[in-house]
Design a protein around this motif. Structure first.
Motif, PDB file in Angstrom:
ATOM      1  N   PRO A  41      -2.622   1.956  -8.181  1.00  0.00           N
ATOM      2  CA  PRO A  41      -4.017   2.198  -7.767  1.00  0.00           C
ATOM      3  C   PRO A  41      -4.776   3.055  -8.780  1.00  0.00           C
ATOM      4  O   PRO A  41      -4.193   3.687  -9.667  1.00  0.00           O
ATOM      5  N   ARG A  54      -8.170  -5.710  -1.121  1.00  0.00           N
ATOM      6  CA  ARG A  54      -8.169  -4.375  -1.712  1.00  0.00           C
ATOM      7  C   ARG A  54      -8.103  -3.340  -0.580  1.00  0.00           C
ATOM      8  O   ARG A  54      -8.330  -3.658   0.591  1.00  0.00           O
ATOM      9  N   TYR A  55      -7.793  -2.121  -0.954  1.00  0.00           N
ATOM     10  CA  TYR A  55      -7.725  -1.044   0.027  1.00  0.00           C
ATOM     11  C   TYR A  55      -8.239   0.247  -0.605  1.00  0.00           C
ATOM     12  O   TYR A  55      -8.267   0.418  -1.830  1.00  0.00           O
ATOM     13  N   LEU A  56      -8.635   1.178   0.271  1.00  0.00           N
ATOM     14  CA  LEU A  56      -9.014   2.540  -0.120  1.00  0.00           C
ATOM     15  C   LEU A  56      -8.163   3.479   0.710  1.00  0.00           C
ATOM     16  O   LEU A  56      -8.123   3.350   1.936  1.00  0.00           O
ATOM     17  N   LEU A  74     -17.184  -0.288  -5.739  1.00  0.00           N
ATOM     18  CA  LEU A  74     -15.924  -0.345  -6.471  1.00  0.00           C
ATOM     19  C   LEU A  74     -15.892  -1.671  -7.212  1.00  0.00           C
ATOM     20  O   LEU A  74     -16.044  -2.740  -6.614  1.00  0.00           O
ATOM     21  N   ILE A  79       0.865  -1.190   0.000  1.00  0.00           N
ATOM     22  CA  ILE A  79       0.000   0.000   0.000  1.00  0.00           C
ATOM     23  C   ILE A  79       0.897   1.233   0.000  1.00  0.00           C
ATOM     24  O   ILE A  79       1.839   1.314   0.799  1.00  0.00           O
ATOM     25  N   LEU A 127     -10.215  -3.387   2.565  1.00  0.00           N
ATOM     26  CA  LEU A 127     -11.449  -3.904   1.969  1.00  0.00           C
ATOM     27  C   LEU A 127     -11.353  -5.407   1.738  1.00  0.00           C
ATOM     28  O   LEU A 127     -10.254  -5.982   1.743  1.00  0.00           O
ATOM     29  N   VAL A 175      -6.687   4.990   5.753  1.00  0.00           N
ATOM     30  CA  VAL A 175      -6.695   3.779   4.932  1.00  0.00           C
ATOM     31  C   VAL A 175      -7.830   2.875   5.399  1.00  0.00           C
ATOM     32  O   VAL A 175      -7.983   2.628   6.598  1.00  0.00           O
ATOM     33  N   TRP A 197      -7.678   3.629  -4.776  1.00  0.00           N
ATOM     34  CA  TRP A 197      -8.006   2.291  -4.305  1.00  0.00           C
ATOM     35  C   TRP A 197      -7.389   1.266  -5.253  1.00  0.00           C
ATOM     36  O   TRP A 197      -7.050   1.566  -6.391  1.00  0.00           O
ATOM     37  N   TRP A 207      -8.431  10.353  -3.146  1.00  0.00           N
ATOM     38  CA  TRP A 207      -8.668   8.967  -2.766  1.00  0.00           C
ATOM     39  C   TRP A 207      -8.230   8.041  -3.893  1.00  0.00           C
ATOM     40  O   TRP A 207      -8.506   8.301  -5.067  1.00  0.00           O
TER      41      TRP A 207
END
Length: 310
Positions: free
Chosen positions: A62, A39-41, A75, A23, A35, A32, A55, A53
């Motif tokens: 990203p 996954r991440y946002l 998403l 990340i 997900l 952060v 993701w 933002w």
């Protein structure tokens, strides 16, 4: 700040540790959200005052995404898989980022506009105070009207919303001393404003109007009039329907005023109905800006505040 989206749709804060591998480790204010499906946002402060933002999957470039608080947001991972973030989580994760950021906008352009309208206010008689942003912000914390106005103008300048500044100026000139009145009233001391693109307001707004003794039939009669603005009186006060915007962008503005506010503005101060609507709208802009300010980090302390007491 690191959070995880739980299976029940809530958001849980995780112990503050190093970011999971892959990340982006972006310095400065950030939040952060981990997900499902690995996954991440990630939200971070961009160009000092903006939020940004992104993701994706750790270790892969990203994608940028824009978050909106008016509903859940999905998403798309592939043709069959999506991650849906509930609206309450979007609100919480944005608040987590904002709480680390100073409010957007510039101080000096804001105070120069305000000084042009509030020439006699004590805040603008001291150039040293005006130039010193931390000291000025400390000063306006003790003046509700000035504080609301400052943040409304500052945020509006930042976003290029010059019509908001015009509305706030109208409120300041016409009723800044009135809407904060401490006199008792069964319906409060301030106007209420609603907006609608359709002939009638939506469900929540409609319920609020009905609670003020305006029925759907009343509103339909107002809408049916050939010329606006239209005023309707009930036992709770006065409701004004006006329209703004040109062809293709027209919308309706509904303004409620308790009777004592209507009488003061119309009978004593002789405001036109349009100026009355704009003034009430400007006040609501200022209230909204004041509430928005609370989402951000506290103002920096002045030197005097940092000096230990004897």
């Amino acid at each position: 700040m690191i959070f995880e989206l739980m299976s029940n749709g809530s958001m849980a804060e995780l112990p503050q540790a190093a970011l999971p591998k892959g990340i982006p480790d972006i310095p400065g204010p950030r939040a952060v959200l981990l997900l499902p499906y690995n996954r991440y946002l990630l939200g971070h402060s961009f160009m000092r005052n903006y939020e940004r933002w992104i993701w994706g999957k750790p270790g892969i470039d990203p994608q940028e995404v824009f978050l909106y608080e008016n509903g859940p947001q999905s998403l798309t991972l592939d043709e069959t898989t999506r991650v849906t973030i509930p609206s309450n989580v979007i609100l919480e994760i944005r608040n987590a980022l904002f709480s680390q950021m100073q409010p957007p906008g510039e101080h000096l352009p804001t105070v120069l506009i305000l000084r042009g309208v509030l020439k006699e206010h004590s805040a603008f008689k001291d150039d040293v105070l005006v130039q010193n942003e931390p000291a000025f912000l400390q000063f306006i914390d003790k003046d509700n009207v000035l504080g609301m106005t400052y943040w409304a103008v500052r945020f509006a300048l930042f976003r290029g919303e010059f019509e908001t500044i015009a509305r706030v100026k109208t409120w300041l000139r016409a009723a800044s001393d009135l809407f904060d009145s401490n006199e008792p009233s069964p319906h409060g001391h301030a106007p209420k404003v609603w907006f609608s693109l359709t002939p009638l307001p939506g469900g929540k707004e409609l319920s609020e109007l009905e609670a003020l003794s305006f029925s759907v039939d009343d509103l339909q009669r107002m809408v049916s009039q050939s010329a606006l603005p239209v005023v309707l009186f009930s036992k709770s006060g006065y409701l004004v329907l006006s329209d703004f915007g040109g062809a293709g962008g027209a919308f309706r503005v509904w303004v409620f005023l308790p009777a004592f506010l209507w009488n003061e503005l119309r009978e004593r101060r002789k405001l036109s109905i349009r100026d009355l609507v704009i003034s009430a709208w400007g006040y609501c802009d200022a209230v909204q800006a004041s509430a928005e300010r609370t989402r951000y980090a506290p103002s920096p302390k002045t030197a005097a505040q940092l000096t230990p007491a004897n």
